[in-house]
Design an enzyme around this catalytic site. Structure first.
Site, short mmCIF file in Angstrom:
data_model
loop_
_atom_site.label_atom_id
_atom_site.label_comp_id
_atom_site.label_asym_id
_atom_site.label_seq_id
_atom_site.Cartn_x
_atom_site.Cartn_y
_atom_site.Cartn_z
N CYS A 264 79.66 -23.48 -2.73
CA CYS A 264 78.44 -23.72 -1.94
C CYS A 264 77.21 -23.04 -2.52
CB CYS A 264 78.67 -23.33 -0.48
SG CYS A 264 78.85 -21.55 -0.16
N HIS A 312 78.35 -19.58 4.24
CA HIS A 312 78.18 -20.93 3.70
C HIS A 312 76.68 -21.23 3.61
CE1 HIS A 312 79.59 -24.89 2.52
NE2 HIS A 312 78.68 -25.44 3.32
N HIS A 324 75.68 -30.27 0.26
CA HIS A 324 76.41 -29.02 0.06
C HIS A 324 77.76 -29.29 -0.59
CE1 HIS A 324 79.22 -29.15 3.78
NE2 HIS A 324 78.69 -30.34 3.63
#
Length: 348
Positions: A264, A312, A324
């Site tokens: 990520c 994240h 993402h």
């Protein structure tokens, strides 16, 4: 620039250049954990768990693996910086050794000239010892050395002192590097273990249940984006959005920062690098890498940080969507901005 390493330099103990810490791709990680661990002792058999329970456990494992991955990324970043410092320190040792060798050669030439002219002055013999300090400490004998010889001896003394300091510095950094590399290995094991357990549970789901699971985030709701969120905040933000969109479809791989695969924070860092902007490696550090803005005012190129622990990160691309790298086994993709609890929005 030419290297300052000298062939006469004796390496420090344990000074072999550290091997580069390689990042495992998803395939390599899978091969490393081909033997999937069994369920914990005393746990309820998977066959008796509902799809909802399995999905909940898988989600939790992915979240834990993501936390471990970002910790890995943080240690890897520090390791890279320290490796550069080690190389610089070792180069300094080599330069200092070269200078010591040059000064000792000059004194040796002086001794050779005196020998050919009828004998070596005891003072010059002392200059060529490994520890000229012991001679300089005897102030009563300094009148036996000419001013030129004394200046050379003092330069040698200073050069040897600098060499000792640089050797100590390099040895300390090598020790730190070894400790960080050991930590990296532990982080790798943490990620592998959690991903292996997630794969084991995924295997218990039917193909239909796995397909339903993959579509859950795309159907997720969440807070809306205000009317000011339609255009990027800058040209570099627009370039970063274009880069992130170009990565859609490329695989997730923990610890990877492009261009072929991403985790990520690796995706967002890579996207901004394509725009000529450097941002930190981890999602935790990226949260503080710019101006904080309310979610309702997010604009394309802003970084959306998820969960209270900032484990994240995604890039807002407009229209209530982010791009993402979600988790192992999934490709870089679009999802709703409200797919997970949002903790911050940062504009680099």
């Amino acid at each position: 620039m030419a290297s300052h390493r000298s062939p006469r330099h004796t390496p420090l103990p344990g000074q072999a250049r550290p091997a580069r810490v390689t990042v495992l791709s998803a395939a390599a990680a899978g091969a490393a954990v081909a033997l999937v661990p069994a369920a914990p002792a005393g746990a309820e058999p998977d066959s008796q768990l509902s799809a909802a329970t399995l999905n909940s456990r898988i989600d939790r494992l992915y979240e834990q693996a993501e936390v471990a991955t970002e910790k890995y990324n943080g240690v890897a970043e520090r390791t890279g910086k320290l490796r550069e410092q080690v190389a610089h320190a070792q180069d300094g040792v080599a330069r200092s050794q070269t200078e010591v060798n040059r000064l000792r050669d000059a004194l040796g030439a002086l001794a050779g000239a005196q020998y050919r002219s009828g004998g070596i002055d005891p003072a010059v013999t002392l200059m060529l010892t490994e520890d000229p300090d012991s001679y300089l400490a005897k102030a009563a004998t300094l009148d036996r050395i000419g001013s030129r010889q004394l200046a050379k001896l003092r330069r040698l003394q200073s050069a040897q002192r600098v060499l000792g300091q640089r050797r100590t510095e390099a040895a300390g950094k090598l020790e730190q590097l070894a400790g960080l590399q050991q930590t990296l290995e532990q982080r790798k094991k943490d990620v592998r273990r959690k991903l292996a357990e997630a794969r084991r549970l995924l295997a218990r789901l039917s193909p239909e249940e796995r397909a339903s699971r993959d579509g859950r985030r795309s159907r997720a709701g969440g807070p809306g984006i205000g009317p000011g969120g339609s255009a990027p905040s800058s040209q570099r933000a627009a370039a970063a959005v274009a880069a992130a969109k170009s990565a859609v479809g490329r695989p997730y791989a923990w610890g990877a920062a492009g261009p072929g695969s991403f985790d990520c924070s690796g995706l967002t860092q890579w996207a901004y690098r394509q725009a000529g902007t450097s941002i930190p490696r981890t999602s935790q550090a990226q949260r503080s890498a710019g101006q904080q803005v309310p979610l309702g005012q997010a604009r394309p190129g802003d970084l959306v940080i998820y969960r209270d622990d900032a484990s994240h990160v995604a890039m807002y691309v407009g229209g209530g969507q982010v791009v993402h790298a979600p988790h192992p086994g999934a490709a870089v993709r679009y999802d709703p901005v409200g797919m997970l609890p949002v903790s911050a929005v940062t504009r680099p």
